[in-house]
Design an enzyme around this catalytic site. Sequence first.
Site, PDB file in Angstrom:
ATOM      1  N   GLU A  93       4.445   1.317 -45.674  1.00  0.00           N
ATOM      2  CA  GLU A  93       5.411   2.343 -46.717  1.00  0.00           C
ATOM      3  C   GLU A  93       4.771   3.666 -47.799  1.00  0.00           C
ATOM      4  O   GLU A  93       3.734   2.782 -48.732  1.00  0.00           O
ATOM      5  CB  GLU A  93       6.609   2.084 -47.558  1.00  0.00           C
ATOM      6  CG  GLU A  93       7.410   1.073 -46.066  1.00  0.00           C
ATOM      7  CD  GLU A  93       8.285   0.848 -46.525  1.00  0.00           C
ATOM      8  OE1 GLU A  93      10.009   0.308 -45.866  1.00  0.00           O
ATOM      9  OE2 GLU A  93       9.107  -0.266 -48.055  1.00  0.00           O
ATOM     10  N   CYS A 106       3.499   8.499 -53.825  1.00  0.00           N
ATOM     11  CA  CYS A 106       3.430   7.284 -53.954  1.00  0.00           C
ATOM     12  C   CYS A 106       2.999   6.113 -52.819  1.00  0.00           C
ATOM     13  O   CYS A 106       3.320   6.393 -51.353  1.00  0.00           O
ATOM     14  CB  CYS A 106       4.192   6.087 -54.716  1.00  0.00           C
ATOM     15  SG  CYS A 106       4.229   4.216 -54.698  1.00  0.00           S
TER      16      CYS A 106
END
Length: 340
Positions: A93, A106
């Site tokens: 992710e 991120c």
Amino acid sequence: MSSKRLIFNFTESELIVFLEENGFPKYMYKQLIKWIYTKYELNPYKFSDISKVNREKLKEIFSFQLPKIVKISIDPEDETKKYLLKVGKHEIETVLIKEKDHYTQCISTQVGCPLRCKFCITGTMGLKRNLSAGEIVGQVMAVIKESDIKPRNLVYMGMGEPLLNYENVMRSIEIYTNRKGLDFAFRKITISTIGILDKLKGLIKKFPKVTIAISLNQIPEEREDLMPAEKKYPILKILKYFEENKYFRPTFEYVLIKNINSSEKHAHKLLRLLEKIRCKINLIPYNENKIFPYESVSEEELNKFINILYKGPNAITVRRSKGKNIQAACGQLAGEKDAE
Ligand code: SF4
């Protein structure tokens, strides 16, 4: 299995050598980098300033494949976007966070994480494998291609401990900061680590302007209960290093968990621990979730904690995680199957 080389794995100097070895003209690396990293064009047939023969050859030798986007979740509250990406047979992710006037992405460095911090969902997966430099860079490229947004800041705070995938992380920083390519500013890149001293020294030596965030999260004598890696990588060594190297100003991150590390005693100890170090302290109220029984602190507890730290010399910030509604907040990344 394809024998093609993933183009996003190459640093500039590696690309120059590789192209030469494969009979391409020397100047071609500049054209390639420009097409890929400034025009985001990944179809070599469209590289119009490269000869047709060389375009064919590029297609034969290189793979221009980005991690495949499996799912995008958007938090309706703050527009945080979480991307579930497929890398080989695994899923990782990456999160695009909307700030006031820019975006922060991120990124993940490992599939899972071997360090098993007690409050972190990624840690429950264990380590499946390291990501290659190309897969780390591919996360940003995939998001740019999908959203047409180039983030200003990159934070290595997704899945994994970056310094346990040291070589690939170092190469990814080199690729991200290439002035001819993606051209991220060094100081806009943050590497978040639990603190692995020898690797940290290497990182600082090679990229002194990169921002370092140390996940402290607990006073040393109680840290191992929360972060088992403390046994192997004691935080006191890291603190001593920064005490002796004051030219460098790291950020210390401290996830505040009710009844675990948030008492006044903890705040006073933290104050003493960090008062001799030039640093920033970033407090992060814990994100409650269904996996762990931990609770976040109240506003009152948070304020008490901050007021004690204010007595010290260092700047204190509070980071309220975004993307809570889509499990994109700190410590909540685990890949779709594992998170549900
Ligand atoms: S907090 Fe970071 S180092 Fe700890 S288990 Fe999670 S991903 Fe790994």
